[in-house]
Each structure stands twice: as structure tokens, then as C-alpha cells.
Scaffold this active site. Structure first.
Site, PDB file in Angstrom:
ATOM      1  N   ASP A 314      -1.235   6.394   2.385  1.00 26.02           N
ATOM      2  CA  ASP A 314       0.119   6.821   1.998  1.00 26.02           C
ATOM      3  C   ASP A 314       0.757   7.767   3.016  1.00 26.02           C
ATOM      4  OD1 ASP A 314       0.010   5.273  -0.266  1.00 26.02           O
ATOM      5  OD2 ASP A 314      -0.691   6.895  -1.554  1.00 26.02           O
ATOM      6  N   ARG A 345       6.980  -0.414   4.566  1.00 20.61           N
ATOM      7  CA  ARG A 345       7.031   0.857   5.309  1.00 20.61           C
ATOM      8  C   ARG A 345       6.980   0.667   6.822  1.00 20.61           C
ATOM      9  NH1 ARG A 345       3.593   4.568   0.966  1.00 20.61           N
ATOM     10  NH2 ARG A 345       5.417   4.961  -0.350  1.00 20.61           N
TER      11      ARG A 345
HETATM   12  C1  S3P Z   1      -3.135   4.419  -5.364  1.00 21.53           C
HETATM   13  C2  S3P Z   1      -3.729   3.578  -4.467  1.00 21.53           C
HETATM   14  C3  S3P Z   1      -3.110   3.149  -3.205  1.00 21.53           C
HETATM   15  C4  S3P Z   1      -1.940   4.056  -2.818  1.00 21.53           C
HETATM   16  C5  S3P Z   1      -1.044   4.331  -3.988  1.00 21.53           C
HETATM   17  C6  S3P Z   1      -1.806   5.006  -5.111  1.00 21.53           C
HETATM   18  C7  S3P Z   1      -3.853   4.751  -6.606  1.00 21.53           C
HETATM   19  O1  S3P Z   1      -2.627   1.841  -3.356  1.00 21.53           O
HETATM   20  O2  S3P Z   1      -1.214   3.481  -1.780  1.00 21.53           O
HETATM   21  O3  S3P Z   1       0.038   5.167  -3.592  1.00 21.53           O
HETATM   22  O4  S3P Z   1      -3.443   5.695  -7.314  1.00 21.53           O
HETATM   23  O5  S3P Z   1      -4.841   4.074  -6.905  1.00 21.53           O
HETATM   24  P1  S3P Z   1      -3.575   0.535  -3.120  1.00 21.53           P
HETATM   25  O6  S3P Z   1      -4.630   0.580  -4.097  1.00 21.53           O
HETATM   26  O7  S3P Z   1      -2.647  -0.620  -3.345  1.00 21.53           O
HETATM   27  O8  S3P Z   1      -4.028   0.643  -1.710  1.00 21.53           O
END
Ligand code: S3P
Length: 430
Positions: A314, A345
Site C-alpha cells: 500500500d 495506482r
Molecule cells: C489488505 C490487504 C492488501 C492491501 C489492502 C488491505 C487487508 O490487499 O492492499 O489495502 O486488510 O487484508 P491484497 O490482499 O489484495 O493484497
């Protein structure tokens, strides 16, 4: 529209950022399926977390304010009832994906929907493993996108080698696995954030982690807990980068969650030459916390390779700002996942940086940023694509511009960090 003027002096301050968004979603979920009272302190108050709270209220869970925290009166799985209307996850991918796993096991009909951005994000990645577990879950328009329709119940454990590293997919499967007959084993290609595993243990459940294999047996019952949410490292990152880039700055951010599956931004910034010190390191509810002090200096460009992707996922938008102001070239590779976030992004950061005078090569799975060529940033008007992290990244760029930067929509910062602009003012106007 939000206009950010360049800063005339170094950043100074001692601050705390709101609670970790990922951990807060999970605290609300586990509090709602556990038996007994759960108290949660230091929630962000951001829109994403509110969506998860609202979804459980719609299913009959009593969630109320308790002083400056939240209290959940958990009645276990049986305390959840069919929602009368679709659960609106807003902009929150975590709400939608984690709820899809939870709802897949519950013996009633439900629907999950979201805003325009969430309706564009891939849901097939949760539909596939949940279907293997026996769930009846389908994309209403048949294209793997939300809205999703679920008729839950009758799940069995599976062995699932995950095609992509994703904490959201992993957590969806684990929430289904808790309700399935038999054991479920997930094999991760790279360790993704492990807050779900940590919290299952914290709520009295049992889960085995052996290298990249995670195994959980269904039929467990969980017990309500007190959860103090650590500060969100993904929110702290904006101030870490700003302070690292502005000579003479000194900022301390207290009580930041530094879980080793989330702290890639610290390693990346240190490798770029940032002066970052961690102190007061401790553990709370299985999560590592620390105070982080950063001082301004000179950053150099680096290559951020595949090994850092999951731990840093992120933080790429704000690291793109760091790369643009650093000396030399910064390369992001193997980050195709960035195209499937709240916005694309890679495209959003490429467009904005180019408007601000930065030379960027855009690739399908990454970008190369030619740093230090336009220092400070040229003034300009950029688009956030209603993506909170893109908006906040360009706000930090505004501090380092030669005039001002205008962001078309910066209110979306409220998704994860409602106090962002107040804190920014505080560290600028010390
Ligand atoms: C998150 C996992 C990540 C991250 C998102 C929050 C989570 O996504 O990018 O902002 O809380 O499990 P992905 O699991 O799709 O990588």
C-alpha cells in the site's frame, strides 16, 4: 479541490496516526463472530472501517460506542442473521473480500455491493477458492465483479495453493474455513500481512503456520477480547516520506504497528538513505509496535524488487513521490497488483508525476521514476482518481512543489485517514 502550498521550513512534530485499518476490520469481524464482549480502542473512524461495522449491524450484531472505543456484544456465529438488504461495502475491498468468506459459511442469502471503484475490482480471486469449498457465490453480472450473491453453508476444507499473495483472499478463505468441516490448508506464494492469523489466536482459536503453509480446522468457537489497534504504518508512511525528504525535519510517530509483514516501507526508506530510528519496541495482542523517529536528509533512488512487494503493497504511491525527489532512478517491478487497488495506482501515479514534471516509464507490472530531475515538483493540477492513498501522496508532493499542487478530490483521504490534513497542518505549522 484541495490546494497544497510548498512548505517554507522543516517538518517538526510528535504525533500519532489513526489505528490500523486492516487490523480494525478484523477486530470488528472477530468480535462479531466470537462469544462475549469485545472492546476495540483506537479505530480510525475512516469510511472503510465503518462499512464493516455497518454490515454486522445489518446482520443483527449489537455494536455500540463505549467511551472512546467500540463495544461488540458477540453471540457467536448463530448471532448473525440474514441482512434485509445488500451489504454496501463502499470503497472497501477488505470488507467485501473478507465478508464474502464469512458469508459463504452462513446458512442464509446475502448480497455484497460497493461503489464504482469496488465494482471494478477483481472478485474472482475469492469466488474460486470459496467455490472449491462448496460455497454458492456468484458475480451477479457474471464477469467476476461485484455485486456478489451468496447462499451460504455446507462448506468443506480444501488444500489451496494461492495463485497470488493476497491477505484479503487468505483471510476470506480462513473465515470460511472456520465454518467448514475438516481442515483447510493455504499455501502462500509470499507471506502477506498476517493480522487474521494473529487475531484468530488472540480470540482463542488455533491456527498452524509452517513456512508458507497455513492450516486451520473448522468448528472452532472464539471468545471476545479487548483489542487496542496500533497506529497504521500505511498512514504513518506519508509523514515518514515527507520528513525524510525535507532537510532539517524531525518527526516522531508514536505507537505505530510494525508487524514484519507490513514494515517494508521502513526498509525501503532506509535503503534510500533515510534516517529512521525505532524505539520503545513492544508487542501488544501479538502485533509489534514501535515509536518511529525520522529526520530529513538526502534520499537516493533504488530498485524495489519482488521480495518487498507484499510487505510494502500500500506504500507504493507515496514511495513514488520519494523516488521522484530522490537522486537517481527508482524502479518498481513485479507490482501488477497495483493496477487492481482502489484505483489503477501505476496509471494514477504516472499521470500525476508527469504533470508535475517528472519523467516516468510506465510498464504493465511496474514503473521507473527518474528522480531529482525536477526538484521541487512543478506546480500543477493532478487527479486522485478518488483513491485515498493517491490523494495523500500528491498532498505530500505539494509541500515540495515550486508553487502549489491542486488535487481534484482529496476528501477521499477520509477512507483511511480522516485526520490527515489536520496532522499535516500541525507538522507544517509547529
Ligand atoms: C489488505 C490487504 C492488501 C492491501 C489492502 C488491505 C487487508 O490487499 O492492499 O489495502 O486488510 O487484508 P491484497 O490482499 O489484495 O493484497
Amino acid at each position: 479541490m484541495k490546494r497544497i502550498e510548498p512548505i517554507k521550513k522543516p517538518l517538526r512534530g510528535d504525533l500519532s496516526v489513526p489505528g490500523d485499518k486492516s487490523i480494525a476490520h478484523r477486530a470488528v469481524i472477530f468480535g462479531s463472530i466470537a462469544k462475549g464482549t469485545t472492546r476495540i480502542f483506537n479505530m480510525t473512524g475512516g469510511d472503510d472501517n465503518s462499512r464493516t461495522v455497518r454490515a454486522f449491524r445489518q446482520m443483527g450484531v449489537a455494536i455500540g460506542r463505549d467511551g472512546d472505543g467500540l463495544a461488540i456484544d458477540g453471540k457467536g456465529w448463530r448471532g448473525l442473521h440474514a441482512p434485509a438488504a445488500a451489504l454496501d461495502c463502499g470503497n472497501s475491498g477488505t470488507t467485501m473480500r473478507l465478508m464474502s468468506g464469512l458469508l459463504a459459511g452462513l446458512p442464509f442469502h446475502s448480497e455484497l455491493d460497493g461503489d464504482g471503484s469496488l465494482r471494478q475490482r477483481p472478485m474472482q480471486r475469492v469466488i474460486d477458492p470459496l467455490t472449491q469449498m462448496g460455497a454458492r457465490i456468484r458475480s451477479k453480472s457474471g464477469n467476476g465483479l461485484a455485486p456478489l450473491e451468496i447462499d451460504g453453508g455446507g462448506l468443506k476444507g480444501i488444500h489451496y495453493p494461492m495463485p497470488i499473495a493476497s491477505a484479503q483472499v487468505k483471510s476470506a478463505v480462513l473465515l470460511a474455513a472456520l465454518q467448514a468441516s475438516g481442515a483447510t490448508t493455504l499455501v502462500e506464494p509470499q507471506p502477506s500481512r498476517n493480522h487474521t492469523e494473529v487475531m484468530i489466536r488472540g480470540f482463542g482459536g488455533s491456527i498452524a503456520v509452517d513456512g508458507m503453509n497455513i492450516t486451520l480446522t473448522g468448528g472452532q468457537s472464539l471468545i471476545g477480547q479487548e483489542v487496542l489497534i496500533p497506529g497504521d504504518i500505511s498512514s504513518a508512511a506519508f509523514f515518514l516520506v515527507a520528513a525524510a525528504l525535507i532537510p532539517g525535519s524531525e518527526v516522531t510517530i508514536r505507537n505505530v504497528g510494525c508487524n514484519p509483514t507490513r514494515d517494508g516501507v521502513i526498509e525501503v526508506l532506509r535503503r534510500m538513505g533515510a534516517l529512521i530510528e525505532l524505539s520503545n519496541e513492544r508487542q501488544a495482542a501479538g502485533e509489534r509496535l514501535a515509536d518511529i523517529r525520522v529526520r530529513g536528509g538526502k534520499l537516493n533512488g533504488i530498485d524495489i524488487g519482488p521480495e518487498l512487494v507484499a510487505r510494502t503493497i500500500d506504500e507504493y504511491p507515496i514511495l513514488a513521490i520519494a523516488g521522484a525527489m530522490a537522486h537517481g532512478v527508482t524502479t518498481f517491478s513485479d507490482v501488477k497488483e497495483l493496477r487492481y487497488k482502489e484505483s489503477d495506482r501505476i496509471a494514477a501515479m504516472t499521470e500525476g508525476l508527469r504533470i508535475l514534471g517528472v519523467v516516468v516509464d510506465e510498464r504493465q507490472d511496474g514503473m521507473t521514476i527518474y528522480g531529482g530531475q525536477h526538484r521541487p515538483f512543478k506546480s500543477g493540477a493532478v487527479r486522485s482518481f478518488a483513491d485515498h492513498r493517491v490523494a495523500m501522496s500528491f498532498a505530500i508532493a505539494g509541500l515540495l512543489s515550486d508553487g502549489a499542487i491542486e488535487i481534484d478530490d482529496a476528501r477521499c483521504a477520509d477512507i483511511s485517514f480522516p485526520t490527515f490534513f489536520d496532522l499535516l497542518e500541525k507538522v507544517c505549522l509547529h
